[in-house]
Scaffold this motif. Sequence first.
Motif, PDB file in Angstrom:
ATOM      1  N   TYR A  97       0.839  -1.206   0.000  1.00 38.61           N
ATOM      2  CA  TYR A  97       0.000   0.000   0.000  1.00 38.61           C
ATOM      3  C   TYR A  97       0.873   1.255   0.000  1.00 38.61           C
ATOM      4  N   ALA A  98       1.930   1.210   0.805  1.00 35.01           N
ATOM      5  CA  ALA A  98       2.814   2.379   0.887  1.00 35.01           C
ATOM      6  C   ALA A  98       3.513   2.618  -0.451  1.00 35.01           C
ATOM      7  N   LYS A  99       3.877   1.552  -1.128  1.00 31.96           N
ATOM      8  CA  LYS A  99       4.546   1.681  -2.424  1.00 31.96           C
ATOM      9  C   LYS A  99       3.639   2.368  -3.440  1.00 31.96           C
ATOM     10  N   VAL A 100       2.365   1.954  -3.430  1.00 27.84           N
ATOM     11  CA  VAL A 100       1.397   2.579  -4.350  1.00 27.84           C
ATOM     12  C   VAL A 100       1.206   4.041  -4.007  1.00 27.84           C
ATOM     13  N   VAL A 101       1.067   4.327  -2.708  1.00 32.83           N
ATOM     14  CA  VAL A 101       0.850   5.716  -2.272  1.00 32.83           C
ATOM     15  C   VAL A 101       2.039   6.579  -2.654  1.00 32.83           C
ATOM     16  N   ARG A 102       3.270   6.049  -2.459  1.00 30.54           N
ATOM     17  CA  ARG A 102       4.462   6.841  -2.810  1.00 30.54           C
ATOM     18  C   ARG A 102       4.516   7.107  -4.302  1.00 30.54           C
ATOM     19  N   THR A 103       4.133   6.108  -5.074  1.00 27.56           N
ATOM     20  CA  THR A 103       4.143   6.291  -6.538  1.00 27.56           C
ATOM     21  C   THR A 103       3.157   7.373  -6.963  1.00 27.56           C
ATOM     22  N   LEU A 104       1.984   7.321  -6.392  1.00 30.68           N
ATOM     23  CA  LEU A 104       0.956   8.324  -6.718  1.00 30.68           C
ATOM     24  C   LEU A 104       1.372   9.711  -6.243  1.00 30.68           C
ATOM     25  N   TYR A 105       1.980   9.737  -5.070  1.00 31.74           N
ATOM     26  CA  TYR A 105       2.414  11.029  -4.538  1.00 31.74           C
ATOM     27  C   TYR A 105       3.490  11.656  -5.426  1.00 31.74           C
ATOM     28  N   GLY A 106       4.392  10.822  -5.959  1.00 29.56           N
ATOM     29  CA  GLY A 106       5.462  11.351  -6.811  1.00 29.56           C
ATOM     30  C   GLY A 106       4.942  11.827  -8.154  1.00 29.56           C
ATOM     31  N   GLU A 107       3.838  11.273  -8.592  1.00 33.43           N
ATOM     32  CA  GLU A 107       3.320  11.663  -9.906  1.00 33.43           C
ATOM     33  C   GLU A 107       2.011  12.453  -9.799  1.00 33.43           C
ATOM     34  N   ARG A 134     -12.196   5.021 -10.569  1.00 28.17           N
ATOM     35  CA  ARG A 134     -13.202   4.495  -9.631  1.00 28.17           C
ATOM     36  C   ARG A 134     -12.746   3.141  -9.067  1.00 28.17           C
ATOM     37  N   ASP A 135     -12.282   2.248  -9.974  1.00 33.91           N
ATOM     38  CA  ASP A 135     -11.825   0.930  -9.521  1.00 33.91           C
ATOM     39  C   ASP A 135     -10.599   1.037  -8.623  1.00 33.91           C
ATOM     40  N   ARG A 140      -8.065   0.692  -3.176  1.00 37.42           N
ATOM     41  CA  ARG A 140      -7.397   1.279  -2.017  1.00 37.42           C
ATOM     42  C   ARG A 140      -8.218   1.102  -0.744  1.00 37.42           C
ATOM     43  N   ARG A 141      -9.545   1.275  -0.867  1.00 36.56           N
ATOM     44  CA  ARG A 141     -10.390   1.106   0.311  1.00 36.56           C
ATOM     45  C   ARG A 141     -10.368  -0.363   0.791  1.00 36.56           C
ATOM     46  N   ARG A 142     -10.458  -1.281  -0.201  1.00 34.48           N
ATOM     47  CA  ARG A 142     -10.406  -2.700   0.182  1.00 34.48           C
ATOM     48  C   ARG A 142      -9.064  -3.050   0.821  1.00 34.48           C
ATOM     49  N   GLN A 143      -8.022  -2.503   0.264  1.00 30.51           N
ATOM     50  CA  GLN A 143      -6.692  -2.764   0.803  1.00 30.51           C
ATOM     51  C   GLN A 143      -6.575  -2.250   2.233  1.00 30.51           C
TER      52      GLN A 143
END
Length: 388
Positions: A97-107, A134-135, A140-143
């Motif tokens: 989850y943190a990896k995804v969040v960091r990726t989104l934050y960087g872009e 939407r998906d 993210r919510r499920r995670q």
Amino acid sequence: MLAVMPPASAQSKSQLEKDKARVEQEIKNLNGQLSKAKKNSKNSQKQLQLLEEKIAQRTRLINNLDGQLNLLGVQMSQTEDSIAMVRSQVDSLKNEYAKVVRTLYGERGSLDRLVLLLDTKSYNYAYLRTRYFRDYSRYRRRQAAHIRQKEEELTDAQLALAQQQREQTTLLVQQKRQKEQLAQEQRQKQKSLKDSKQQEKNLQAQINKKEKQKRQLQQQIQKIINEEIAKANRAAKPAGGAASSAPKSAAEVALTSDFAGNKGRLPWPVLYTKIAREYGKYTHSSGGQNMNNGIDFVCRPGTSVQAVFGGTVTRVFTTPSGTRGIIVRHGEYMTVYANMGTVAVKEGAKVTTKQNLGTVYTNEEGTGEFSFQLWKGTSSQNPRSWLR
């Protein structure tokens, strides 16, 4: 949710607890029996037997606690493995989850939703991008929910482990207490065994003493009988004539005949609870042989002694054990009443059938002891054949 105890283990624990309760009840019952046995000093062998049973039950209880501790150890190991697995899953989910969040934050500058929607070549691209956002939000919510669920499972497993550790501590305390009680009971058994052996030794000494006194009594009675026969012979000896072995007066001859005629019909000298020893030779506990010239009775304290036939009291004597004895002459026959506590007649007195002669001797245990003999001249007779 995480299962911290397999069903089979739960059943085993339940069975162990039932066994433990049953063993504890058996120990309680044995304690009650042991307490009763201790009140009676004669029951030393029974005390030892109960102690051995109690030690066996205490050992079973300790083995039961060992079983519960082993089972709990398996459960704790399983719970710790489950905790490690769930913690690994939580850490993996969080890292992902943190990896995804960091990726989104960087872009975040190039991923503005409105820009992406407007910067499309067609309506279809705009729709696909909208659906993607939407998906992805749902993912993210499920995670996040999955992480929370795993953290709750981890918390439950840690609480279960803490409870198992408390149970383990309680069982260890119980086990220690049971082992201390077992050690105490084993010491008590050794003391009881030592006391039992000492009592056995003392009892054997008492038996040997009684056997010695009995031999002395037999010798004493034999000596008195010989003296009575000699005295009767001297009295019957005519001037310058030869001695006779039988009384010569008409009255004595008639008494002898009358006594002999009542063989098998004489009354018992005492009311007894049991016969301790019959007439004849016997082997005593030390291995030697003695001759019992009469019948030994066990009676109630204070039991009256009565004459089995009319005659004359020729001797009142004291036995080697300190009790009293009486000899009543019936012509050529004599009856001996030994181990009496009190005597109600004197030497030379005439007695009748069933007349009271005194009471039986009562020993230290509160039991009446009495011995009866019947003689014809210097030969002892089996009283059984004379009494009805």
